[in-house]
Design an enzyme around this catalytic site. Structure first.
Site, PDB file in Angstrom:
ATOM      1  N   HIS A 159      77.956  70.760  13.929  1.00  0.00           N
ATOM      2  CA  HIS A 159      76.602  70.361  13.548  1.00  0.00           C
ATOM      3  C   HIS A 159      76.162  71.098  12.289  1.00  0.00           C
ATOM      4  CE1 HIS A 159      75.489  67.608  16.655  1.00  0.00           C
ATOM      5  NE2 HIS A 159      75.591  68.479  17.638  1.00  0.00           N
ATOM      6  N   GLU A 217      76.200  63.264  17.617  1.00  0.00           N
ATOM      7  CA  GLU A 217      76.851  63.969  18.715  1.00  0.00           C
ATOM      8  C   GLU A 217      78.316  63.558  18.826  1.00  0.00           C
ATOM      9  OE1 GLU A 217      75.789  66.419  20.703  1.00  0.00           O
ATOM     10  OE2 GLU A 217      73.974  66.462  19.460  1.00  0.00           O
ATOM     11  N   HIS A 273      81.596  72.602  18.672  1.00  0.00           N
ATOM     12  CA  HIS A 273      80.650  71.489  18.581  1.00  0.00           C
ATOM     13  C   HIS A 273      79.410  71.903  17.786  1.00  0.00           C
ATOM     14  CE1 HIS A 273      78.501  67.875  20.114  1.00  0.00           C
ATOM     15  NE2 HIS A 273      77.451  68.689  20.085  1.00  0.00           N
ATOM     16  N   GLU A 274      78.845  73.071  18.091  1.00  0.00           N
ATOM     17  CA  GLU A 274      77.650  73.526  17.383  1.00  0.00           C
ATOM     18  C   GLU A 274      77.962  73.866  15.928  1.00  0.00           C
ATOM     19  OE1 GLU A 274      74.799  73.170  18.682  1.00  0.00           O
ATOM     20  OE2 GLU A 274      75.584  72.642  20.650  1.00  0.00           O
TER      21      GLU A 274
END
Length: 324
Positions: free
Chosen positions: A153, A224, A149-150
């Site tokens: 980003h 997100e 997930h990071e």
């Protein structure tokens, strides 16, 4: 009945999700730009609108970039080495390669019991910080979803996108305050000359900061969702990230809200006022995804623990909470 191969169906599904998210993000950024332009036009007509747009563009281009080291130093983060958590480093290396990054982000640990992770920097110089509480609470499979997930980003340049949104929202607030000051200064003159008050301009100056903040929060929620989608495809394991989100939700609720607000969910609150979507909604979307087979194997029930030397990491009270 037409048979569609699985890989083609998955690619079409992902492309559809990505297009929807990009359209949503573009519309929200456009809304922020339009709001900034209208605020400038209200103050000084066409010239004010052009100046507001130019100010936004220049502030983004020439604003000083905060180095990841400075941000991590603010949190007191300690850089992790391979020997601290070899399994986690292997996960980050595999996910970063699948994401197309030139090099994996550096890993740092923040000595805090909260469960949190965040990325700083850009694609050329990135770092991911994880709290000690997160490392202790999640299994390696769940941490793989969080790291994906990071890394999503970072790959999607979400830090730049959110910085652009913050710049436009901040300029809108600044122009609104300037408009309110000018109105107060000129109010006696308008009353003496019996000039009608520009109610439309007053209304716009009043609601513009709130509208900008709401658009900024909506953009954050969209990014997100997009990071969740990309993380699921990077690992091929949406259940891992869903499990991590569920565990964080339950542990954080026990840790912080259980003392004051028993049985209150951490997802409570109006959706419009949240920077992150409701956890239940994120989990539902993840579990509904069809992804390729997992690319990381044998990650179940492998906890990661990062120990801190007792000599330099004694329990101390900080304004942000207890660090240990």
């Amino acid at each position: 009945m037409v048979y569609i191969p699985t890989d083609i169906a998955l690619a079409q599904s992902r492309r559809r999700h990505k297009i929807n998210n990009l359209i949503h993000s573009g519309a929200l950024l456009g809304g922020l730009g339009l709001l900034l332009s209208l605020t400038g036009w209200t103050l000084a007509g066409l010239e004010g609108m052009l100046l507001a747009v130019m100010a936004g563009a220049l502030s983004v281009l020439f604003a000083p970039r905060v180095s990841p080291r400075m941000v991590l130093g603010f949190y007191g983060a300690r850089r992790l080495s391979y020997t601290d958590a070899p399994g986690l480093f292997e996960v980050v290396r595999a996910v970063s390669a699948r994401a197309g990054l030139a090099s994996p982000p550096t890993l740092h640990c923040v000595a805090s019991p909260t469960l949190n992770a965040f990325a700083v920097g850009g694609r050329d110089q990135a770092a991911v910080a994880l709290t000690d509480g997160l490392l202790r609470a999640l299994t390696l499979r769940e941490l793989a979803g969080v790291m994906a997930h990071e890394i999503s980003h970072i790959r999607n340049n979400d830090l730049f996108v959110m910085g652009l949104a913050d710049t436009m929202a901040s300029l809108t607030r600044l122009l609104s305050v300037l408009g309110a000051v000018l109105l107060m200064v000129n109010l006696p003159l308008l009353l003496l000359q019996r000039e009608p008050l520009p109610w439309l301009a007053v209304l716009l100056m009043t609601v513009a900061p709130a509208l900008g903040a709401l658009l900024q929060l909506a953009l954050s929620r969209t990014r997100e969702y997009d990071a969740d989608l990309d993380a699921a495809y990077l690992t091929g394991d949406p259940e891992g990230l869903a499990s991590a989100l569920d565990r964080v939700e339950r542990v954080q609720g026990r840790l912080w809200e259980g003392l004051v607000l028993p049985r209150r969910s951490t997802s409570a609150g109006p959706s419009l006022l949240r920077s992150h979507p409701h956890t239940e909604d994120r989990i539902r979307r993840l579990l509904d995804l069809r992804t390729p087979p997992p690319v990381l194997h044998d990650l179940d029930h492998l906890p990661v623990h990062v120990a801190f030397p007792a000599a330099d990491r004694r329990p101390r009270f900080r304004l942000s909470g207890y660090w240990y």
